[in-house]
Design an enzyme around this catalytic site. Structure first.
Site, short mmCIF file in Angstrom:
data_model
loop_
_atom_site.label_atom_id
_atom_site.label_comp_id
_atom_site.label_asym_id
_atom_site.label_seq_id
_atom_site.Cartn_x
_atom_site.Cartn_y
_atom_site.Cartn_z
N TYR A 172 -0.86 -0.32 10.44
CA TYR A 172 -1.20 -0.76 9.05
C TYR A 172 0.02 -0.39 8.15
O TYR A 172 0.47 -1.03 7.55
CB TYR A 172 -2.63 -0.39 8.58
N SER B 118 0.94 -1.10 0.28
CA SER B 118 0.00 -0.16 0.00
C SER B 118 0.82 1.24 -0.12
O SER B 118 1.94 1.33 0.36
CB SER B 118 -0.94 0.05 1.41
#
Length: 243
Positions: free
Chosen positions: A152, A138
């Protein structure tokens, strides 16, 4: 092709496009069996070949089970798409061991366990014919993620580094390893951060002025898996609209 977390979102888009491209696809899921079954019916109706296997790939023996089922029902695994993962919304001041363990198990341990199984089957050093591994990271790994998403973002940074290290480790064994870094993509994973409305709002701040789609990420994944990317190795490709 094995697609972890393949029942919905980006994983489902990859599985769907892979089947249309002629891959026999194993759709892995953890809890949402209905979504996986719907996708499976769609692929089979279009004439594709696919199975759905339930496994929590953040648990070592379940990742092994996933690959054993694929071996038995589809044959040799030539491509692994390490897509399984979860978001998190927790400030560091409120973080505890359970939150970290759960997220890193889903996002990072799963990558290692599934890559291990894939390498054991693909590596020419171990008697395999070679293959391709595509890891889903990501842009949070370089931007730091959304508020409450430090764990995350850190997990995705680990995936970037793992991709580079694994590429060096197995490149001479016939295995290409690359990663995709999606940006703001319309999937239901963003529900904990405001859902589609928040994605649209943030998407307008990108250089392209919009959020992306799961199909756009899937197209990049299929390219990395294909012979057209035969000399692409150890690369991390952003699919983020310039963000």
């Amino acid at each position: 092709m094995v697609v972890t977390g393949g029942g919905r979102g980006i994983g489902a888009a990859i599985a769907r496009q892979a089947a249309r491209a002629g891959y026999a696809v194993c759709v892995n899921y953890v809890r949402n069996g209905d979504a996986a079954a719907t996708l499976l019916r769609e692929i089979l109706k279009e004439g594709g070949e696919a199975i759905a296997v339930q496994a929590d790939v953040g648990v070592q023996h379940e990742a092994t089970h996933l690959f054993e089922q694929t071996d038995a029902l589809l044959g040799r695994v030539d491509v692994l798409v390490n897509n399984a993962g979860v978001l998190g919304n927790c400030r560091v001041a409120d973080m505890d061991e359970a939150a970290l363990d759960s997220l890193f198990r889903a996002n990072v341990y799963s990558m290692f366990f599934c890559a291990r199984e894939a390498v054991r089957r693909m590596s020419t050093r171990l008697g395999g014919p070679g293959g391709v591994i595509v890891n889903l990271s990501s842009v949070a790994s370089r931007l730091g993620g959304l508020p409450g998403g430090s764990h995350y973002a850190a997990s995705k940074g680990a995936i970037d580094t793992f991709t580079l290290a694994l590429a060096k480790e197995v490149g001479a064994e016939g295995i290409r390893v690359n990663a995709l870094r999606p940006g703001l993509i319309h999937t239901d994973i963003h529900e904990i951060h405001g859902g589609a409305t928040a994605v649209d709002t943030l998407g307008r701040t990108t250089p392209m002025g919009r959020a992306g789609s799961a199909d756009e990420v899937a197209e990049a994944a299929l390219w990395l898996a294909s012979a057209q990317a035969s000399y692409v190795h150890g690369a991390i490709l952003d699919v983020a609209g310039g963000r």
